[in-house]
Design a protein around this motif. Structure first.
Motif, PDB file in Angstrom:
ATOM      1  N   CYS A 342     -11.785 -34.276  44.346  1.00  0.00           N
ATOM      2  CA  CYS A 342     -11.907 -34.582  42.924  1.00  0.00           C
ATOM      3  C   CYS A 342     -10.756 -33.918  42.176  1.00  0.00           C
ATOM      4  O   CYS A 342     -10.536 -32.719  42.317  1.00  0.00           O
ATOM      5  CB  CYS A 342     -13.249 -34.075  42.398  1.00  0.00           C
ATOM      6  N   CYS A 345     -12.435 -31.215  39.497  1.00  0.00           N
ATOM      7  CA  CYS A 345     -13.080 -29.949  39.872  1.00  0.00           C
ATOM      8  C   CYS A 345     -12.681 -29.480  41.269  1.00  0.00           C
ATOM      9  O   CYS A 345     -13.123 -28.432  41.708  1.00  0.00           O
ATOM     10  CB  CYS A 345     -14.600 -30.070  39.779  1.00  0.00           C
ATOM     11  N   CYS A 356     -17.663 -38.337  40.527  1.00  0.00           N
ATOM     12  CA  CYS A 356     -17.753 -37.125  41.345  1.00  0.00           C
ATOM     13  C   CYS A 356     -19.167 -36.568  41.256  1.00  0.00           C
ATOM     14  O   CYS A 356     -19.684 -36.353  40.159  1.00  0.00           O
ATOM     15  CB  CYS A 356     -16.744 -36.082  40.868  1.00  0.00           C
ATOM     16  N   CYS A 359     -18.973 -32.617  39.558  1.00  0.00           N
ATOM     17  CA  CYS A 359     -18.733 -32.315  38.136  1.00  0.00           C
ATOM     18  C   CYS A 359     -19.101 -33.479  37.227  1.00  0.00           C
ATOM     19  O   CYS A 359     -19.116 -33.330  36.006  1.00  0.00           O
ATOM     20  CB  CYS A 359     -17.281 -31.903  37.916  1.00  0.00           C
ATOM     21  N   SER A 364     -12.403 -39.926  39.418  1.00  0.00           N
ATOM     22  CA  SER A 364     -11.570 -38.733  39.599  1.00  0.00           C
ATOM     23  C   SER A 364     -11.295 -38.411  41.066  1.00  0.00           C
ATOM     24  O   SER A 364     -10.628 -37.432  41.359  1.00  0.00           O
ATOM     25  CB  SER A 364     -12.244 -37.520  38.938  1.00  0.00           C
TER      26      SER A 364
HETATM   27 ZN   LIG Z   1     -15.459 -33.272  40.333  1.00  0.00          ZN
END
Ligand SMILES: [Zn+2]
Length: 386
Positions: A342, A345, A356, A359, A364
């Motif tokens: 990701c 994060c 994700c 997070c 992402s």
């Molecule tokens: Zn993430």
């Protein structure tokens, strides 16, 4: 608000030193300067120092819920979840709270519980916040994101819709996309319950609002009424998935086998390959095409081999497979990324998803083997941080 003072006693001796410093500063009339300095330190990510300063301010100003809410949020960011929850609960126990402070407290508590993985309790707190109808756009946005992450699609769609009316420009567009994704999420829930008609309507509305969302196209592909609509949707979904195309193509292929549309899907796969120059997407799509049209796959890999070590590896694997060597591990011949990272994060996950799971950021994930090359380009496209 005396309860908060009692909680602060647990903070330890450092607080007292800080408190006396805060009082001294306060009498010198430099509170604004302290506030701005804290803001700067926060922007730099210096959580430890900001938390120590906020503890001091809480001690000196036990009647300011905003400072307690800020401290609780910082505690969550630096992993001190128990204290974040305790602070939120103490703030919420006060009878003198302003309306928006109560909403902010509930949103904060909901986020603590989400971080902890306690989704049902988080959804409870967030729904309570939602029923109080926040009037500040910042709180409304925070609430919409948190509901979204909790998978509470229906209240999330309502919160995004309300936010869209309160903001303008880029934020309004982001709110519309948020609502589109939430409607697609509702469509998924409807599909799961066998409510096909309802799912189709929600998926179509979701796509209208979020026409560039891979997630919305994936839901449309699953819900589509006609084979033609489904084929279009599968193609859009894997094109928007980028490095995760393999996962979407695999599911699309399963659908095509069940609906006798394999040739049509493979034709769309070839079309996507012709239309993209992005090495990571070419590698992912060609890997899926290989079983059906090895020549087209090999020529696609060759096209990007100068810019992609993954394409070179795929060509090498194909050559090794062609030699039919006994004892060569089939895993060595597996195409596609085996892990994703990701960009928001840095969590690593085995399976591609449009959101994700750590997070809650959308779109992402990128290939864990080559994350750095795409970081700059992709991060610019990401929605604002929570
Ligand atoms: Zn993430």
């Amino acid at each position: 608000m005396w309860v908060i003072g009692l909680v602060l006693l647990a903070f330890g001796g450092g607080v007292w030193l800080g408190a006396s410093r805060w009082r001294r500063l306060a009498t010198e009339g430099s509170r604004d300067a302290v506030g701005l300095r804290l803001l700067h330190e926060l922007a730099e990510g210096d959580y430890e120092h900001v938390a120590a300063e906020l503890e001091a301010i809480c001690e000196a100003e036990p009647h300011e819920p905003a400072v307690f809410l800020a401290l609780a949020a910082i505690d969550r960011h630096r992993g001190r979840l128990s204290r974040a929850k305790a602070l939120h609960r103490v703030v919420l126990a006060s009878s003198e709270l302003e309306h928006d402070e109560r909403v902010a407290g509930l949103v904060g508590l909901g986020r603590d519980l989400l971080t902890e993985g306690n989704v049902p309790a988080a959804a409870g707190a967030l729904n309570r916040a939602n029923s109080l109808a926040p009037s500040s756009p910042a709180t409304l946005e925070s609430l919409a994101r948190a509901l979204d992450r909790a998978g509470a699609w229906e209240p999330s769609a309502t919160a995004w819709e309300r936010l869209e009316r309160h903001v303008s420009g880029r934020r309004a567009r982001a709110a519309r996309v948020g609502r589109g994704r939430a409607l697609a999420g509702q469509a998924l829930d409807a599909l799961r319950l066998g409510e096909t008609e309802k799912a189709r309507k929600l998926a179509a509305r979701g796509l209208e609002l979020a026409p560039d969302s891979g997630f919305a196209w994936l839901v449309e592909a699953r819900a589509a009424a006609s084979a033609h609509d489904a084929l279009v949707a599968w193609q859009r979904a894997w094109e928007l998935a980028g490095v995760g195309a393999g996962t979407i193509v695999a599911e699309g292929m399963q659908w095509a086998r069940e609906n006798d549309r394999v040739a049509a899907l493979v034709a769309r796969l070839r079309g996507s390959l012709r239309g993209t120059a992005h090495p990571a997407s070419v590698v992912a799509l060609a890997s899926e095409l290989y079983d059906h049209d090895s020549e087209a796959a090999v020529s696609a890999w060759q096209r990007v081999a100068d810019h992609s070590s993954e394409a070179q590896l795929a060509l090498l694997r194909t050559a090794v497979a062609g030699l039919d060597l006994p004892g060569v591990e089939p895993a060595l011949l597996e195409p596609g990324p085996s892990a994703f990272v990701c960009l928001a994060c840095a969590a690593t996950v085995d399976e591609f998803a449009f959101r994700c799971s750590h997070c809650g950021r959308w779109d992402s994930l990128c290939d864990a083997r080559a994350p750095r090359r795409r970081t700059r380009q992709r991060l610019d496209d990401l929605p604002a941080a929570d």
